[in-house]
Design an enzyme around this catalytic site. Structure first.
Site, PDB file in Angstrom:
ATOM      1  N   ASP A 111       0.801  -1.228   0.000  1.00  0.00           N
ATOM      2  CA  ASP A 111       0.000   0.000   0.000  1.00  0.00           C
ATOM      3  C   ASP A 111       0.828   1.269   0.000  1.00  0.00           C
ATOM      4  O   ASP A 111       0.454   2.277  -0.587  1.00  0.00           O
ATOM      5  CB  ASP A 111      -0.953   0.018   1.196  1.00  0.00           C
ATOM      6  CG  ASP A 111      -0.226   0.230   2.512  1.00  0.00           C
ATOM      7  OD1 ASP A 111       0.688  -0.562   2.830  1.00  0.00           O
ATOM      8  OD2 ASP A 111      -0.560   1.193   3.225  1.00  0.00           O
TER       9      ASP A 111
ATOM     10  N   ASP B  70       5.575   0.330   3.329  1.00  0.00           N
ATOM     11  CA  ASP B  70       5.758  -0.911   4.080  1.00  0.00           C
ATOM     12  C   ASP B  70       5.559  -2.110   3.163  1.00  0.00           C
ATOM     13  O   ASP B  70       5.435  -1.962   1.950  1.00  0.00           O
ATOM     14  CB  ASP B  70       4.777  -0.957   5.257  1.00  0.00           C
ATOM     15  CG  ASP B  70       3.340  -0.711   4.822  1.00  0.00           C
ATOM     16  OD1 ASP B  70       2.959  -1.200   3.731  1.00  0.00           O
ATOM     17  OD2 ASP B  70       2.594  -0.034   5.545  1.00  0.00           O
TER      18      ASP B  70
ATOM     19  N   TYR C 230      -5.841   1.049   8.984  1.00  0.00           N
ATOM     20  CA  TYR C 230      -6.920   1.401   8.060  1.00  0.00           C
ATOM     21  C   TYR C 230      -8.275   1.093   8.686  1.00  0.00           C
ATOM     22  O   TYR C 230      -9.061   0.303   8.166  1.00  0.00           O
ATOM     23  CB  TYR C 230      -6.757   0.684   6.718  1.00  0.00           C
ATOM     24  CG  TYR C 230      -5.571   1.186   5.928  1.00  0.00           C
ATOM     25  CD1 TYR C 230      -5.627   2.409   5.255  1.00  0.00           C
ATOM     26  CD2 TYR C 230      -4.383   0.462   5.877  1.00  0.00           C
ATOM     27  CE1 TYR C 230      -4.536   2.889   4.545  1.00  0.00           C
ATOM     28  CE2 TYR C 230      -3.291   0.932   5.170  1.00  0.00           C
ATOM     29  CZ  TYR C 230      -3.368   2.147   4.505  1.00  0.00           C
ATOM     30  OH  TYR C 230      -2.284   2.625   3.805  1.00  0.00           O
TER      31      TYR C 230
ATOM     32  N   GLU D 178       6.143   9.638   3.154  1.00  0.00           N
ATOM     33  CA  GLU D 178       5.701   8.306   2.729  1.00  0.00           C
ATOM     34  C   GLU D 178       4.708   8.421   1.578  1.00  0.00           C
ATOM     35  O   GLU D 178       3.778   9.219   1.629  1.00  0.00           O
ATOM     36  CB  GLU D 178       5.055   7.546   3.888  1.00  0.00           C
ATOM     37  CG  GLU D 178       4.721   6.100   3.514  1.00  0.00           C
ATOM     38  CD  GLU D 178       4.284   5.258   4.706  1.00  0.00           C
ATOM     39  OE1 GLU D 178       4.337   4.018   4.610  1.00  0.00           O
ATOM     40  OE2 GLU D 178       3.885   5.846   5.743  1.00  0.00           O
TER      41      GLU D 178
END
Length: 615
Positions: A83, A86, A235, A480
């Protein structure tokens, strides 16, 4: 003096103006190459791939990874996307990413085709849908996560070196997840539209999965993070699942035209919040604004029928979103001093790209319907919406107080220390020495050097509320990237790269080898470079463009769309983003030509006829 005399006089004056022009022309050249940005935004997904990489993999510093995913659960879950920075595969944001990729291609497939990127876009999409099919092995079973964020975040390893737990987590009848199942249903329905022409059997397979997942989501209701608790920290579905039920129903109606799904939207619009929730954000969690925009499209197409009044409720909320973005609503979005939509410090860009997409498609919808948006502080036109979306994209690409591009690899000043395991650690193909779980933190995460691998096209989290940004690897809130930052940008970049021509988004997508659509307007457009010169290390060109009326009738109200123009232009008048006859020319008789000139340091601009009247 007649037009041609004026043009000769202008042509004579151009060399006299060059010294003045060269003082300010670099500023005029600040326009962005949206096609290049589109190519890079698609390429980013190849850096996020999990599984066995294909022979045509272009991000060559990556290798195969996650090859045993699902094995301990007795299912094949190899593939899909990581995603963000990571190595976890989170199904909820991945499905939203696939939905937005699909929507981008569904709306702007024609424009993506003309850039030569449709093949890559469809490959990126299929990499995701192939995985979603694997993750749905039974009608009421859906795997929603592989790996777990806690153990993964404890390590800093290349995906090729992963030693973290790869347990797979699922929802089923006893452990429901209507939001996850609904979003995955939406993704598969939207993707079926993309593959309908080029691979109808695959499109039908996606639709079968989509219908099963929608029924599963609706019949067995519950929040997915209550069933997959390891997702809560990363999430969590804060908005619940009502929005995903409407969102997936809207996509299934668009993909199938089956009245069942239209009825669902009409009968559940009030109870599930479609007509009640007025939103100022659109994201992987909150889908109301997206569903409201889709239903507004159905209404504008005359499909409301007995639900017209309900659908008008959806549309009022869709336009609330538009007005709030433009600063014309009762509750407006916050913006930075530099004009960027700002909602939160952590990965704010996700809200910017998703809002920009909704503004762009809604601009085209109301343009097609020849209407405007009514806001509490005045009306808003289609061009108002598109121009605001453009301002957000231009900010991302470098038009901001820091002159920083927040797309890695685009422009001259972009983030160098991206919070991303793969890009921050030397490629396994360069140095195959195993990187240990904690050793990666000591050697690579703590390094102050630029990333050894360029994660081309990645949209990072972006600046704070004051346009400030710290390019540091440990600043995950700002550095990120995420797949759902990029997916909505596909369509917006394609739309902006195509210029400001008329709305024509309903053409079939075609296949990756489709040729650019040719104009059928009764004009010819010929361009050529007539002069060039060097200044301060840059080569400038003067282009002559001749538009000839071959219709056999007199043309009035000519409108030209000109994109990829980075310098001054003479011989046309400009209104908004559309060019027309110069003030001294009212019409163009049959077989006559109009000529104009422009100067910039790039190849010829894209010129097309977007409107005209024949007399």
């Amino acid at each position: 003096m007649d037009y041609f005399g004026r043009f000769l006089r202008l042509n004579f004056m151009v060399p006299l103006l060059l010294q003045v022009l060269l003082v300010w022309i670099p500023c005029a050249l600040a326009g962005h190459d949206y096609t290049q940005a589109l190519s890079k935004s698609i390429l980013f997904f190849e850096g996020q791939r999990s599984g066995y990489l294909p022979s045509n993999q272009r991000v060559t510093w990556r290798g195969d990874s996650g090859l045993n995913d699902g094995k301990i659960n007795g299912v094949d879950l190899v593939g899909g996307y990581y995603d963000a920075g990571d190595n976890v595969k989170f199904g909820f944001p991945m499905a939203f990413t696939i939905t937005m990729m699909s929507w981008s291609i569904v709306e702007y497939g024609k424009q993506i085709t003309t850039t030569g990127e449709l093949g890559h876009a469809m490959e990126a999409l299929k990499w995701g849908t192939d995985y979603l099919i694997k993750a749905h092995p039974e009608p009421n079973v859906l795997y929603g996560e592989v790996g777990d964020g806690n153990t993964d975040h404890y390590c800093w390893q290349r995906p090729e070196d992963m030693t973290t737990d790869r347990t797979a987590y699922k929802i089923d009848e006893n452990n429901p997840g209507s939001d996850l199942a609904g979003e995955t249903a939406a993704a598969m329905a939207a993707a079926s539209l993309v593959f309908r022409d080029s691979d109808p059997s695959y499109a039908n397979e996606l639709l079968t999965h989509s219908k099963q997942l929608f029924e599963f989501a609706d019949k067995y209701r519950g929040k997915y993070d209550a069933s997959i608790s390891v997702a809560q920290k990363y999430y969590e579905s804060y908005s619940g699942y009502d929005d995903e039920l409407l969102w997936s129903a809207a996509w299934l109606y668009r993909a199938t035209n089956e009245e069942y799904y239209l009825d669902y939207l009409g009968q559940n619009g009030d109870s599930l919040g479609g007509t009640g929730w007025a939103m100022t954000e659109f994201s992987w969690d909150v889908k109301y604004a997206g569903a409201q925009v889709l239903v507004s499209k159905f209404l504008m197409e005359g499909k409301g029928g007995q639900y017209t009044s309900v659908f008008e409720g959806y549309q009022q909320k869709a336009e609330y979103f538009m007005c709030s973005c433009l600063g014309k609503g009762g509750r407006n979005v916050q913006t930075t001093p530099g004009g960027l939509i700002f909602r939160q410090r952590w990965n704010n860009m996700q809200f910017v790209t998703s809002a920009s997409f909704l503004l762009t498609v809604y601009s085209d919808y109301i343009s097609s319907a020849q209407t405007t948006v009514s806001c509490s502080s005045g009306s808003a036109s289609a061009s108002d919406l598109l121009n605001f979306a453009k301002s957000q994209v231009d900010y991302i690409l470098g038009d901001n107080p820091r002159a920083t591009s927040y797309m890695v690899g685009y422009g001259n000043n972009y983030p160098q220390e991206v919070h991303h395991r793969g890009s921050s650690i030397v490629s396994i193909k360069v140095n195959p020495t195993f990187v240990t779980c904690r050793g990666g933190y000591a050697t690579w995460f703590s390094s102050k050097s630029s990333d050894p691998n360029l994660l081309t096209g990645a949209i990072v989290g972006g600046p704070d509320a004051y346009d400030d940004f710290a390019d540091q690897r440990d600043n995950y809130e700002q550095t990120e990237p995420a797949t759902y930052n990029n997916a909505p940008l596909f369509g917006v970049l394609a739309r902006l790269g195509a210029g400001y021509g008329g709305y024509d988004q309903e053409l079939p997508v075609g296949n990756p080898t489709s040729s650019p659509v040719k104009s059928s307007t009764p004009f010819t457009v010929e361009q050529k470079s007539t002069a060039s010169w060097n200044s301060k290390g840059r080569t400038y060109y003067k282009y002559s463009t001749v538009v000839t009326n071959v219709s056999g009738k007199t043309v009035k109200d000519l409108k030209l769309s000109i994109s990829k123009l980075y310098g001054p232009l003479w011989g046309l008048s400009k209104s908004g983003e559309v060019y027309g006859f110069p003030s001294w020319l009212k019409s163009l008789p049959a077989s006559k030509s109009l000529e104009f000139v422009y100067i910039h340091s790039a190849s010829a601009a894209d010129v097309s006829v977007s409107g005209y009247t024949l007399h």
